[in-house]
Enzyme design. Sequence first.
Site, PDB file in Angstrom:
ATOM      1  N   ASN A 147       0.822  -1.224   0.000  1.00  0.00           N
ATOM      2  CA  ASN A 147       0.000   0.000   0.000  1.00  0.00           C
ATOM      3  C   ASN A 147       0.852   1.269   0.000  1.00  0.00           C
ATOM      4  O   ASN A 147       0.363   2.335   0.338  1.00  0.00           O
ATOM      5  CB  ASN A 147      -1.004  -0.020   1.170  1.00  0.00           C
ATOM      6  CG  ASN A 147      -0.330  -0.235   2.509  1.00  0.00           C
ATOM      7  OD1 ASN A 147       0.896  -0.160   2.608  1.00  0.00           O
ATOM      8  ND2 ASN A 147      -1.110  -0.486   3.540  1.00  0.00           N
ATOM      9  N   ARG A 285       3.189   7.426  11.211  1.00  0.00           N
ATOM     10  CA  ARG A 285       2.648   6.939  12.476  1.00  0.00           C
ATOM     11  C   ARG A 285       2.421   8.127  13.406  1.00  0.00           C
ATOM     12  O   ARG A 285       3.252   9.038  13.481  1.00  0.00           O
ATOM     13  CB  ARG A 285       3.604   5.948  13.169  1.00  0.00           C
ATOM     14  CG  ARG A 285       3.626   4.553  12.548  1.00  0.00           C
ATOM     15  CD  ARG A 285       2.291   3.825  12.658  1.00  0.00           C
ATOM     16  NE  ARG A 285       2.283   2.517  12.008  1.00  0.00           N
ATOM     17  CZ  ARG A 285       1.807   2.277  10.776  1.00  0.00           C
ATOM     18  NH1 ARG A 285       1.292   3.245  10.050  1.00  0.00           N
ATOM     19  NH2 ARG A 285       1.828   1.061  10.289  1.00  0.00           N
ATOM     20  N   GLN A 314      -4.626   3.647  18.430  1.00  0.00           N
ATOM     21  CA  GLN A 314      -5.699   3.526  17.440  1.00  0.00           C
ATOM     22  C   GLN A 314      -6.665   2.432  17.851  1.00  0.00           C
ATOM     23  O   GLN A 314      -6.196   1.333  18.116  1.00  0.00           O
ATOM     24  CB  GLN A 314      -5.103   3.239  16.052  1.00  0.00           C
ATOM     25  CG  GLN A 314      -4.405   4.451  15.475  1.00  0.00           C
ATOM     26  CD  GLN A 314      -3.967   4.311  14.031  1.00  0.00           C
ATOM     27  OE1 GLN A 314      -3.384   5.232  13.504  1.00  0.00           O
ATOM     28  NE2 GLN A 314      -4.214   3.201  13.401  1.00  0.00           N
ATOM     29  N   HIS A 333      -7.461   6.200  10.147  1.00  0.00           N
ATOM     30  CA  HIS A 333      -6.341   5.608   9.406  1.00  0.00           C
ATOM     31  C   HIS A 333      -6.879   4.761   8.247  1.00  0.00           C
ATOM     32  O   HIS A 333      -7.226   3.599   8.436  1.00  0.00           O
ATOM     33  CB  HIS A 333      -5.540   4.751  10.392  1.00  0.00           C
ATOM     34  CG  HIS A 333      -4.244   4.238   9.861  1.00  0.00           C
ATOM     35  ND1 HIS A 333      -3.320   3.633  10.668  1.00  0.00           N
ATOM     36  CD2 HIS A 333      -3.703   4.243   8.640  1.00  0.00           C
ATOM     37  CE1 HIS A 333      -2.270   3.282   9.947  1.00  0.00           C
ATOM     38  NE2 HIS A 333      -2.485   3.638   8.712  1.00  0.00           N
TER      39      HIS A 333
HETATM   40  P1  NDP Z   1      10.160   1.757   3.465  1.00  0.00           P
HETATM   41  O1  NDP Z   1      10.772   0.723   4.349  1.00  0.00           O
HETATM   42  O2  NDP Z   1      10.261   1.597   1.996  1.00  0.00           O
HETATM   43  O3  NDP Z   1      10.774   3.178   3.797  1.00  0.00           O
HETATM   44  C1  NDP Z   1      11.060   3.627   5.069  1.00  0.00           C
HETATM   45  C2  NDP Z   1      12.187   4.609   4.953  1.00  0.00           C
HETATM   46  O4  NDP Z   1      12.363   5.264   6.207  1.00  0.00           O
HETATM   47  C3  NDP Z   1      13.511   3.949   4.591  1.00  0.00           C
HETATM   48  O5  NDP Z   1      14.079   4.643   3.498  1.00  0.00           O
HETATM   49  C4  NDP Z   1      14.318   4.154   5.864  1.00  0.00           C
HETATM   50  O6  NDP Z   1      15.660   4.332   5.628  1.00  0.00           O
HETATM   51  C5  NDP Z   1      13.749   5.445   6.383  1.00  0.00           C
HETATM   52  N1  NDP Z   1      14.067   5.737   7.774  1.00  0.00           N
HETATM   53  C6  NDP Z   1      14.063   4.884   8.833  1.00  0.00           C
HETATM   54  N2  NDP Z   1      14.392   5.552   9.945  1.00  0.00           N
HETATM   55  C7  NDP Z   1      14.624   6.831   9.593  1.00  0.00           C
HETATM   56  C8  NDP Z   1      15.033   7.985  10.303  1.00  0.00           C
HETATM   57  N3  NDP Z   1      15.281   7.932  11.616  1.00  0.00           N
HETATM   58  N4  NDP Z   1      15.184   9.160   9.626  1.00  0.00           N
HETATM   59  C9  NDP Z   1      14.978   9.187   8.289  1.00  0.00           C
HETATM   60  N5  NDP Z   1      14.585   8.120   7.553  1.00  0.00           N
HETATM   61  C10 NDP Z   1      14.414   6.949   8.205  1.00  0.00           C
HETATM   62  O7  NDP Z   1       8.643   1.850   3.916  1.00  0.00           O
HETATM   63  P2  NDP Z   1       7.416   2.599   3.222  1.00  0.00           P
HETATM   64  O8  NDP Z   1       7.920   3.823   2.575  1.00  0.00           O
HETATM   65  O9  NDP Z   1       6.605   1.645   2.435  1.00  0.00           O
HETATM   66  O10 NDP Z   1       6.566   2.953   4.530  1.00  0.00           O
HETATM   67  C11 NDP Z   1       7.075   3.840   5.508  1.00  0.00           C
HETATM   68  C12 NDP Z   1       6.159   3.891   6.705  1.00  0.00           C
HETATM   69  O11 NDP Z   1       4.915   4.454   6.334  1.00  0.00           O
HETATM   70  C13 NDP Z   1       5.793   2.510   7.284  1.00  0.00           C
HETATM   71  O12 NDP Z   1       6.792   2.019   8.144  1.00  0.00           O
HETATM   72  C14 NDP Z   1       4.526   2.819   8.024  1.00  0.00           C
HETATM   73  O13 NDP Z   1       4.810   3.290   9.325  1.00  0.00           O
HETATM   74  C15 NDP Z   1       3.908   3.950   7.212  1.00  0.00           C
HETATM   75  N6  NDP Z   1       2.763   3.473   6.402  1.00  0.00           N
HETATM   76  C16 NDP Z   1       1.525   4.020   6.626  1.00  0.00           C
HETATM   77  C17 NDP Z   1       0.431   3.553   5.950  1.00  0.00           C
HETATM   78  C18 NDP Z   1      -0.926   4.189   6.110  1.00  0.00           C
HETATM   79  O14 NDP Z   1      -1.932   3.569   5.768  1.00  0.00           O
HETATM   80  N7  NDP Z   1      -1.023   5.417   6.607  1.00  0.00           N
HETATM   81  C19 NDP Z   1       0.521   2.413   5.020  1.00  0.00           C
HETATM   82  C20 NDP Z   1       1.896   2.016   4.749  1.00  0.00           C
HETATM   83  C21 NDP Z   1       2.952   2.496   5.474  1.00  0.00           C
HETATM   84  P3  NDP Z   1      16.669   3.178   5.162  1.00  0.00           P
HETATM   85  O15 NDP Z   1      15.870   1.946   4.864  1.00  0.00           O
HETATM   86  O16 NDP Z   1      17.291   3.821   3.977  1.00  0.00           O
HETATM   87  O17 NDP Z   1      17.540   3.005   6.327  1.00  0.00           O
END
Ligand code: NDP
Length: 398
Positions: A147, A285, A314, A333
Amino acid sequence: MAKVLCVLYPDPVDGYPKSYIRDSIPKIESYPGGQTVPNPKGIDFVPGELLGSVSGGLGLRKYLESLGHEFIVTSDKDGPNSVFEKELPDADVVISQPFWPAYLTPERIKKAKNLKLAITAGIGSDHVDIQAAIEAGITVAEITYSNSISVAEHVVMMILSLVRNYLPSHEWAVKGGWNIADCAVRAYDLEGMHVGTVAAGRIGLAVLRRLKPFDVHLHYTDTHRLPAEIERELGVTYHPDVYDMVPHCDVITINCPLHPSTEHLFNDRLFEKCKRGTFLVNTARGKICDRDALVRAVQSGKIAAYAGDVWFPQPPPADHPWRTMPYNGMTPHYSGTTLSAQARYAAGTREILECFFEGRPIREEYLIVKGGKLAGTGAHSYTVGSTTKGVEEALKSA
Ligand code: NDP
């Protein structure tokens, strides 16, 4: 035979739908970057059906029961007398969606003596206490990418909605008014603004790509830097940390997971660094923002408007201050649980279950925790620790 305990949100107030407003959904063949969509051996649902609510059961009942497994689906997840709490002690597998999370706190994990697998039907496994799951040897898996684009679209919608003052303007129309000045006095064009994302993972990068044609200045911060050719293609400026990025931004979007290094990342100290009148969108989140610091920032005008669909806990209590603070575009959400997204993460859940029951490995990209340590996507994007703290109070009062 296994016991599979599945927590889903309740059916619509008017009952489980008998028909839908559209007859089909587009078929997505693969994700950006080439990752394949879920490929279970079979599915027992029609893509486009409501699968994420109790009666939808993620389309898993026929499959699980045909193998002789017990499949319990409930929305009653909070408090010591909840169905979830009662059924948990002998469950082998727990399935839950982030929209209606079954919090797996350290206390609950201790009670769940048989638990081997916790599946997040969606993305973001912070409702599972990662530290406790590691210690208990539980595998945690989610449906990576299922998603991400759904959320990226929601982020773009909310950025435009806030910057252009859409929600209050719509209200004037509903109320019978023609108050153009009241609409216009907070309305701007996005063109030319500086937009920054906290994280450029699957969602963050998709947001950057979608915003590029709006002729904005793009910024990002992330723990790993994007490849140089992507930075060049998007003309995006990298910042080594969020404190370095926010003073440049007119619009900020949060797209990182919740883990110990991002919990309450947006606090009084960080809001102080923001430009006056920053627009903030958080679909990642709720706990990444300090609840009361955000209310103060909106009241003081540091944050011009805030939108998103994520809260803590939630569902949030009826008196949660984000429901009523000024200039909010909050929703329950739902950004990642469109009917389109549900078809993908229901198929991904089925794929993970097939692997688990047939003794085949779960895809690396779906793994958050395995074998007592962070694994797959978890090893890349998460840090070890607990982010379920504070939920106990909410659970007790439920
Ligand atoms: P990804 O794993 O593709 O991306 C997460 C990114 O966050 C990675 O690039 C990671 O960096 C980066 N990251 C982690 N910690 C930090 C930090 N401290 N500072 C900066 N960047 C950081 O996941 P998605 O993009 O698919 O999803 C991200 C989040 O969105 C999910 O974990 C979830 O919490 C939320 N989400 C919400 C949804 C909703 O319905 N509202 C649905 C789907 C997701 P790297 O891996 O490069 O270390």
